[in-house]
Design a protein around this motif. Structure first.
Motif, mmCIF file in Angstrom:
data_model
loop_
_atom_site.group_PDB
_atom_site.id
_atom_site.type_symbol
_atom_site.label_atom_id
_atom_site.label_comp_id
_atom_site.label_asym_id
_atom_site.label_seq_id
_atom_site.Cartn_x
_atom_site.Cartn_y
_atom_site.Cartn_z
ATOM 1 N N SER A 162 -5.687 8.538 -3.089
ATOM 2 C CA SER A 162 -4.931 7.550 -2.316
ATOM 3 C C SER A 162 -4.602 8.068 -0.919
ATOM 4 C CB SER A 162 -3.662 7.137 -3.056
ATOM 5 O OG SER A 162 -4.011 6.396 -4.199
ATOM 6 N N MET A 165 -7.615 8.079 1.279
ATOM 7 C CA MET A 165 -8.020 6.750 1.719
ATOM 8 C C MET A 165 -7.088 6.260 2.823
ATOM 9 S SD MET A 165 -8.552 3.329 -0.462
ATOM 10 C CE MET A 165 -8.389 1.745 0.355
ATOM 11 N N VAL A 166 -5.769 6.499 2.629
ATOM 12 C CA VAL A 166 -4.782 6.094 3.633
ATOM 13 C C VAL A 166 -5.096 6.779 4.969
ATOM 14 C CG1 VAL A 166 -2.349 6.307 4.269
ATOM 15 C CG2 VAL A 166 -2.979 5.564 1.957
ATOM 16 N N MET A 169 -8.491 5.373 6.497
ATOM 17 C CA MET A 169 -8.376 3.993 6.985
ATOM 18 C C MET A 169 -7.475 3.918 8.207
ATOM 19 S SD MET A 169 -10.420 2.146 5.303
ATOM 20 C CE MET A 169 -9.986 0.768 6.339
ATOM 21 N N ASN A 170 -6.378 4.670 8.199
ATOM 22 C CA ASN A 170 -5.455 4.572 9.325
ATOM 23 C C ASN A 170 -6.021 5.213 10.586
ATOM 24 O OD1 ASN A 170 -2.737 3.202 8.586
ATOM 25 N ND2 ASN A 170 -3.379 4.350 6.780
ATOM 26 N N PHE A 173 -8.051 2.466 11.847
ATOM 27 C CA PHE A 173 -7.214 1.459 12.525
ATOM 28 C C PHE A 173 -6.852 1.953 13.930
ATOM 29 C CE2 PHE A 173 -5.411 0.320 8.108
ATOM 30 C CZ PHE A 173 -6.467 -0.547 7.867
ATOM 31 N N ASP B 16 2.671 2.970 -4.296
ATOM 32 C CA ASP B 16 2.515 3.909 -3.188
ATOM 33 C C ASP B 16 2.626 3.128 -1.874
ATOM 34 O OD1 ASP B 16 1.476 5.471 -1.126
ATOM 35 O OD2 ASP B 16 -0.062 6.400 -2.393
ATOM 36 N N ASN B 18 2.302 3.966 1.225
ATOM 37 C CA ASN B 18 1.204 4.157 2.183
ATOM 38 C C ASN B 18 0.004 3.296 1.812
ATOM 39 O OD1 ASN B 18 2.580 6.028 3.701
ATOM 40 N ND2 ASN B 18 1.823 7.773 2.506
ATOM 41 N N MET B 19 -0.298 3.244 0.515
ATOM 42 C CA MET B 19 -1.425 2.427 0.075
ATOM 43 C C MET B 19 -1.140 0.948 0.322
ATOM 44 S SD MET B 19 -4.244 3.737 -0.968
ATOM 45 C CE MET B 19 -5.035 2.560 -2.060
ATOM 46 N N THR B 22 -1.675 0.276 3.948
ATOM 47 C CA THR B 22 -3.073 0.386 4.348
ATOM 48 C C THR B 22 -3.905 -0.780 3.820
ATOM 49 O OG1 THR B 22 -2.863 2.782 4.375
ATOM 50 C CG2 THR B 22 -5.088 1.894 4.262
ATOM 51 N N VAL B 23 -3.763 -1.054 2.526
ATOM 52 C CA VAL B 23 -4.590 -2.118 1.936
ATOM 53 C C VAL B 23 -4.178 -3.471 2.509
ATOM 54 C CG1 VAL B 23 -5.373 -3.223 -0.187
ATOM 55 C CG2 VAL B 23 -4.999 -0.760 -0.145
ATOM 56 N N ARG B 25 -3.044 -4.020 5.455
ATOM 57 C CA ARG B 25 -3.618 -4.114 6.804
ATOM 58 C C ARG B 25 -5.126 -4.422 6.721
ATOM 59 N NH1 ARG B 25 -3.350 -0.834 12.254
ATOM 60 N NH2 ARG B 25 -4.747 -2.295 13.304
ATOM 61 N N MET B 26 -5.799 -3.792 5.749
ATOM 62 C CA MET B 26 -7.234 -4.066 5.584
ATOM 63 C C MET B 26 -7.448 -5.553 5.277
ATOM 64 S SD MET B 26 -8.181 -0.705 3.287
ATOM 65 C CE MET B 26 -9.935 -0.896 3.013
ATOM 66 N N GLN B 29 -6.866 -7.659 8.349
ATOM 67 C CA GLN B 29 -8.011 -7.553 9.264
ATOM 68 C C GLN B 29 -9.138 -8.498 8.864
ATOM 69 O OE1 GLN B 29 -9.479 -3.615 9.956
ATOM 70 N NE2 GLN B 29 -8.186 -3.411 11.763
ATOM 71 N N PHE B 110 -11.968 3.318 -1.040
ATOM 72 C CA PHE B 110 -12.954 2.264 -0.807
ATOM 73 C C PHE B 110 -12.796 1.774 0.630
ATOM 74 C CE2 PHE B 110 -9.237 0.573 -3.016
ATOM 75 C CZ PHE B 110 -8.783 -0.402 -2.158
ATOM 76 N N SER B 112 -13.428 -1.299 3.865
ATOM 77 C CA SER B 112 -13.139 -2.722 4.067
ATOM 78 C C SER B 112 -14.238 -3.610 3.498
ATOM 79 C CB SER B 112 -12.979 -3.020 5.552
ATOM 80 O OG SER B 112 -11.804 -2.415 6.023
#
Lengths: 368, 208
Positions: A162, A165-166, A169-170, A173, B16, B18-19, B22-23, B25-26, B29, B110, B112
């Motif tokens: 996790s 991935m964070v 991805m960030n 971004f 979580d 942060n997850m 992030t997800v 925001r994905m 988008q 994973f 986008s």
């Protein structure tokens, strides 16, 4: 005392002659042993079942059940299997002694007893038994530790995914946000960070895939694919990594194979990137694809330093390359080839490395 | 069938933070609205809007699992296509996820594109389910306009009985059956017995 253990060693003495029992009991008791005398085989078996001793002294000539029989039965029980048995015998012929060993005895003492000999043999076998037990306990403890370590490893890899991935991805971004406004230096810094995050992600995937493959838990998505096409994609992607190395493909037509295309692609990627990394400047790397009697063969030829014979097996083991990598800095913890081996095996294929001619090495795999 | 449906929405349940950030925001988008929840209970208690929707659910949640959430949704007869996120895509786990009715199974990390693929198929399923529900509702509303006696006549007509037989079974004269039958045809907008059969079969199919 004869051992370092806090508890005195227990000795079960089995003899139908009461005088012998008394003699051995006082002799061994005087040395600090905990002696348990019984007069027949049935009682001996019961005593061992109830509380296994450290050693059994067993008379051979007894009515009802003789010593050989008692010993053979003892060896079939869980409680008695590992308890050493020393036979007590008046017989001195070789056949009788052999029979004693065959019945499961570790030693024999002939009557009439030589006191020092009895004590010496008893002490030796008790020490041996205790050492054996300590080893077994230590082994069991290590297995538990190893199991814990393996679980911890899984947990760490799992929990890394996790945040990885964070992070990736960030950063992406951020790249989109600063596009057009940040300085070139900031963009370069960010690109470096993104590559590092991708590298970390790749490692986490590799670790997890290896444990999944090891446990037969990797879901394979099999389909009919052209290995030549996959190899071409990989070469296109990796061929430009190091401009001083020439990479080409040797294949005619298609090599159609029933396999998980994504996993096979990663195997080829691993082999090819290794080949490129180990190539000298101006070296040539060739990916050859052929149909063979065994199936579909992919071989990556390089002109690098080659693999020493003694390392050819170890190199495919987990962390097998870790000890041999010193100066070369690579984004690998020695798992790439372990992944390749497990991935190929999951497809019921074989993988290996041969010496190249005239130099270098050939990493190859064959899929059915 | 109906006018263009309202814009879709994606719900994310992950403990979580942060997850979640992030997800979500994905998803944004991708141009899709999103709402996040830290716990399964918070999501289950949430009043969900009438929009095509899907759920992106972490398998490992504090105190419960994504499978529990899916079971609770099924229990409450809430139909929502679900995408699982997990850190370990083992065979037993993916089998369990698929058996529980998951649309997709995303192994972290994973990207986008993978998320978009999963959300696209989940929302497509959500729209199909929505259309089904809407069609069923309108057909049931139509059947709701029938009187109990008309409903009885409809059932017997669809079962292939003749007017005379229906009259006998209901203990009325044939002329009464004819009147009921005409009114049923009119209310349901049916031109023939075949239309009636088709309509009742459709209701059965939509309910299954």
């Amino acid at each position: 005392m004869h051992t370092a253990d806090a508890q005195p060693a227990t000795i079960l003495v089995v003899d139908d002659t009461v005088e012998n029992l008394q003699l051995l009991a006082s002799l061994l008791g005087g040395q600090g042993y905990d002696v348990r005398p019984v007069t027949n085989g049935r009682l001996a078996l019961q005593a061992v079942e109830r509380d296994p001793p450290d050693l059994v002294l067993l008379d051979i000539n007894m009515p009802a059940m003789d010593g050989y029989d008692v010993c053979a039965r003892l060896k079939q029980t869980d409680a008695g299997r590992d308890v050493p048995v020393i036979f007590l015998t008046a017989m001195t012929d070789t056949a009788a002694k052999l029979k004693a060993f065959k019945a499961g005895g570790v030693d024999y003492i002939t009557k009439p007893f030589q006191i020092d000999e009895v004590l010496a043999r008893v002490a030796t076998h008790i020490a041996l038994r205790r050492a054996q037990r300590n080893l077994a306990e230590e082994h069991a403890r290590l297995l538990v530790v190893e199991d814990l370590r393996e679980k911890l490893f899984h947990m760490v890899v799992h929990d890394m995914r996790s945040p990885l991935m964070v992070l990736a991805m960030n950063l992406e971004f951020l790249r989109q946000e600063i596009d057009g406004i940040a300085s070139e230096q900031a963009k370069t810094d960010l690109r470096t960070s993104i590559r590092a995050a991708e590298g970390l992600g790749g490692m986490a995937n590799e670790l997890l895939d290896i444990s999944r493959l090891e446990e037969g838990q990797m879901p394979l998505k099999r389909a009919r694919v052209d290995l030549v096409g996959i190899a071409r994609d990989v070469v296109t992607r990796l061929g430009g990594l190091d401009r001083s190395v020439v990479v080409d493909i040797d294949a005619t037509g298609e090599v159609m194979c029933e396999c998980d295309a994504d996993i096979v692609r990663r195997v080829i990627e691993n082999l090819l990137s290794n080949a490129i990394t180990h190539s000298p400047t101006g070296g040539r790397v060739c990916v050859a694809l052929t149909e063979t009697a065994q199936g579909h063969r992919v071989a990556v030829h390089d002109e690098g330093p080659g693999v020493p014979d003694e390392a050819k097996q170890r190199i495919f083991e987990k962390f097998g390359t870790a000890e041999s990598r010193q100066e070369r800095t690579r984004q690998s913890v020695g798992l790439g080839l372990a992944f390749c081996k497990l991935a190929v095996q999951a497809h019921n294929g074989t993988i290996g490395v041969d010496a190249g001619t005239p130099r270098g090495s050939v990493f190859w795999f064959e899929l059915p | 069938m109906t006018a263009s449906p309202p814009p879709p929405i994606v719900f994310i349940v992950d403990d979580d933070a942060n997850m979640r950030d992030t997800v979500s925001r994905m998803v944004r988008q991708l141009g899709i609205d999103v709402e996040v929840f830290a716990t399964a209970d918070a999501f289950l208690a949430h009043q969900r809007p009438d929009r095509p929707q899907c759920l992106v659910l972490d398998v490992m949640l504090q105190g419960s699992t994504g499978f529990d959430v899916v079971a609770a949704l099924a229990e409450a007869k809430i139909e929502i296509p679900t995408i699982f996120m997990t850190g370990s895509g083992t065979i037993p786990m993916s089998v369990r996820a698929m058996k529980s009715g998951a649309v997709e199974f995303l192994t972290k990390p994973f990207d986008s594109a993978a998320l978009r693929g999963a959300i696209d198929s989940a929302l497509e399923l959500a729209r199909a389910q929505r259309e089904r529900r809407a069609e069923l509702e309108s057909l049931e509303a139509l059947l709701g306009t029938l009187t109990p006696r008309e409903l009885e006549v409809l059932t017997l007509v669809v079962a292939g009985r003749l007017n005379k037989q229906i009259a006998h079974e209901l203990g009325v004269v044939e002329q009464t059956v004819k009147v009921h039958r005409a009114r049923v045809m009119e209310k349901l907008g049916a031109a023939s017995v075949t239309d009636l059969v088709r309509l009742t079969e459709r209701v059965t199919a939509l309910k299954s």
